[in-house]
Design an enzyme around this catalytic site. Structure first.
Site, PDB file in Angstrom:
ATOM      1  N   SER A   1      -0.567   1.567  19.138  1.00  0.00           N
ATOM      2  CA  SER A   1      -0.471   1.051  17.774  1.00  0.00           C
ATOM      3  C   SER A   1      -0.723  -0.450  17.787  1.00  0.00           C
ATOM      4  CB  SER A   1       0.923   1.341  17.203  1.00  0.00           C
ATOM      5  OG  SER A   1       1.160   0.583  16.035  1.00  0.00           O
TER       6      SER A   1
ATOM      7  N   ARG B   1      -4.165   5.966  21.869  1.00  0.00           N
ATOM      8  CA  ARG B   1      -4.417   4.547  21.589  1.00  0.00           C
ATOM      9  C   ARG B   1      -3.101   3.893  21.198  1.00  0.00           C
ATOM     10  NH1 ARG B   1      -4.421   4.001  15.934  1.00  0.00           N
ATOM     11  NH2 ARG B   1      -5.035   1.825  16.157  1.00  0.00           N
TER      12      ARG B   1
ATOM     13  N   ALA C   1     -10.454   8.927   8.061  1.00  0.00           N
ATOM     14  CA  ALA C   1      -9.974  10.264   7.711  1.00  0.00           C
ATOM     15  C   ALA C   1      -8.877  10.205   6.652  1.00  0.00           C
ATOM     16  CB  ALA C   1      -9.470  10.979   8.965  1.00  0.00           C
TER      17      ALA C   1
ATOM     18  N   SER D   1       0.820  -1.215   0.000  1.00  0.00           N
ATOM     19  CA  SER D   1       0.000   0.000   0.000  1.00  0.00           C
ATOM     20  C   SER D   1       0.853   1.264   0.000  1.00  0.00           C
ATOM     21  CB  SER D   1      -0.957  -0.039   1.191  1.00  0.00           C
ATOM     22  OG  SER D   1      -1.892   1.002   1.139  1.00  0.00           O
TER      23      SER D   1
END
EC number: 5.4.2.3
Length: 566
Positions: free
Chosen positions: A498, A496, A371, A64
């Site tokens: 990873s 948070r 997002a 990606s």
């Protein structure tokens, strides 16, 4: 299962000593030179999964938006969705097994999942344009063939195109034709039909600059553009003819750095977008008359799409259950606009496309976007049938609206987030509504926000709940966050861990007179210091703060501001 043949072939794809990898939402990703054994073993696993589900399974070779030197692999389940969680565990176990344990692990998976080894298996394979991808793809094929599986190698594909092929094959062609031409024709026909209905308001000449991240998106968009050219003219940049994959370009770069990609000149108010390296993410942007950069991310894409769908449903007179799915990273302004202005319900899930996709399936129409620009819309079978009937039976304006919705449904790739599909959806909606990119951007104003990664000794010390918006451990951390954000209007922050590395991700936003500097100084940076001193095994937040700063996080923060770069 010919265990002798597997052992023989596995020796040709030997696992490096000491290498441990974890299958996550993105599959496996690491340096390409470490992946040969993983590719072979995922070929084996794909055959077992195909036998168990009695369906075609996909294997995509890509990393990606990662650097060109990396690569990766992920499996695609029967309806084009992410691999089932229990099989993610099997993937991790198989990839990390030592050579002498391979036979046992394969047998364990087969027994645990009740795999009928006599069942036929079929696997489809795609790859991106990385220099390492072709050879690694062959390693997948070796794994498929040694277990007796049949395969079709599509060669170069975007990741969402492989998801589409798997979905088509497992629905008997009802979703579409499982060829690249079938993909081009289905999407382009829907797009052209939609844009025929557009008036000449807004941007009269429909042209778009596209940054392809020097990846597969350029190759596929160039093949496809003549199918839809009467509705849109695209100008490709970072098309792979020079420059490295994802280097100083692509959707991830543009969003992270809040600036245009290298190699693209932008005139005032020109509409531009960026794909990522495997074309499953898209973000839009433009320069205003004063030369200021404006990013339009996944939040505003979801807002544009869901608002348009809601308007069409009102026009038709259908009261369907429509919902938007976001993560904690969605800007608070987008959530408020959807809920308070458009009256569209919004739901929050944990970070990761598989969580959003699963939640979106609960609605008649579910729209989800992260997002970062990864997302799509899902339509239930009942809704698709109802809209098709409406397009045939209704009259006048209602019939026109139903026909638009029917074409919009065909234009989405419902198997996965797809930059090409999403681009055409966005362009069609802007044309139909007569909106310029500036008018789209002006739907609402994002709250000032910032993100940060904090390196910690052990990310497992931080645990969360409420879709990762509330910290559970260490004790006192959430209370400290609450104290930081309560001082500012419309502010919120969360931390948070990873899923793959020992870092903790921090996000904060606030209505602070438009000042991102205020967000940095008074929320993000104190949290950075807080995490540095408390994210250690066996320590509570309170004791760490007392020792480091006498309990005054503000004093500790101010001592560190000399290192801050905004």
């Amino acid at each position: 299962m010919d265990l002798g043949a597997i052992t023989k072939y596995s020796a040709l794809h030997a696992k490096p000593n000491g290498l441990i990898l974890q299958y996550g939402t993105a599959g496996f990703r690491t340096k390409a030179e470490h992946l040969d054994h993983v590719m072979f073993r995922m070929g084996l696993l794909a055959v077992l999964r195909s036998k168990q589900t009695k369906s075609t399974i996909g294997v995509m070779v890509t990393a990606s938006h990662n650097p060109e030197e990396d690569n990766g692999v992920k499996l695609v389940d029967p309806l084009g969705e992410m691999l089932a969680p229990s099989w993610e565990e099997h993937a991790t176990c198989l990839a990390n097994a030592e050579e002498q344990d391979m036979q046992r692990v394969l047998i364990d998976i087969s027994e645990k999942e009740a795999v009928n080894l006599q069942q036929d298996a079929f696997v489809v394979i795609g790859r991106d344009t990385r220099p390492s991808s072709e050879k690694l793809s062959q390693s997948v094929i070796d794994g498929v063939t040694v277990l007796g599986g049949q395969f079709h190698d599509y060669g170069l594909l975007t990741t969402p195109q492989l998801h589409y092929m798997v979905y088509c094959r497992n629905t008997g062609g009802r979703y579409g034709k499982a060829t690249i031409e079938g993909y081009y024709q289905k999407l382009s026909k829907a797009f052209v039909e939609l844009t025929k209905q557009a008036s000449c308001s807004g941007d009269e000449y429909r042209s778009l600059k596209v940054d392809c991240a020097n990846g597969i998106g350029a190759l596929k968009l160039r093949e496809m553009e003549h199918y839809f050219s009467q509705g849109l003219s695209v100008q490709l940049f970072n098309d792979g003819s020079k420059g490295k994959l994802n280097h100083l370009c692509g959707a991830d770069f543009v969003k992270s750095h809040q600036k245009p990609p290298q190699g693209m000149e932008i005139k005032s108010n020109e509409r531009c977008c960026s794909f990522d390296g495997d074309a499953d993410r898209i973000v839009y942007y433009y320069h205003d008359a004063d030369g200021h950069f404006h990013l339009i991310d996944g939040d505003k894409i979801a807002t544009l799409i869901s608002s348009f769908l809601k308007e069409l449903l009102v026009e038709i007179g259908e009261s369907l259950n429509i919902g938007v799915v976001q993560t904690a990273y969605a800007n608070g302004s987008s959530t408020r606009y959807l809920e308070e202005v458009m009256k569209v319900p919004v739901y929050c899930t944990k970070t990761g496309v598989k969580h959003l996709h699963h939640k979106a399936q609960e609605f008649d129409i579910g729209v989800y976007f992260e997002a970062n620009g990864h997302g799509t819309a899902l339509f239930s079978t009942a809704v698709e049938m109802k809209i098709k009937q409406s397009a045939e039976q209704l009259e006048d304006k209602k019939r026109k609206a139903a026909k638009m919705l029917e074409n919009i449904i065909d234009l989405f790739n419902q198997a996965a987030g797809d930059a090409i599909s999403d681009m055409l959806v966005i362009e069609a909606i802007l044309a139909l509504k007569g909106l310029t990119v500036q008018q789209w951007d002006a739907l609402y104003t994002d709250l000032p926000n910032r993100q940060l990664k904090v390196q910690v000794a052990d990310r497992r010390v931080i645990s969360t709940t409420d879709a990762e918006r509330q910290a559970v451990t260490p004790p006192g951390l959430q209370e400290a966050i609450n104290d930081l954000v309560k001082k500012y209007k419309l502010s919120r922050a969360f931390v948070r861990p990873s899923g793959t590395e020992d870092v903790v991700r921090v996000y904060a936003e606030a209505d602070s007179q438009g000042s991102r500097l205020v967000v940095w100084i008074f929320i993000i940076w104190p949290l950075h210091i807080l995490l540095k001193v408390c994210a250690k095994p066996g320590q509570s937040t309170v004791s760490a703060l007392n020792r480091e700063s006498g309990g005054d996080i503000w004093q500790l923060s101010c001592r560190s501001l000399s290192h801050l770069r905004v």
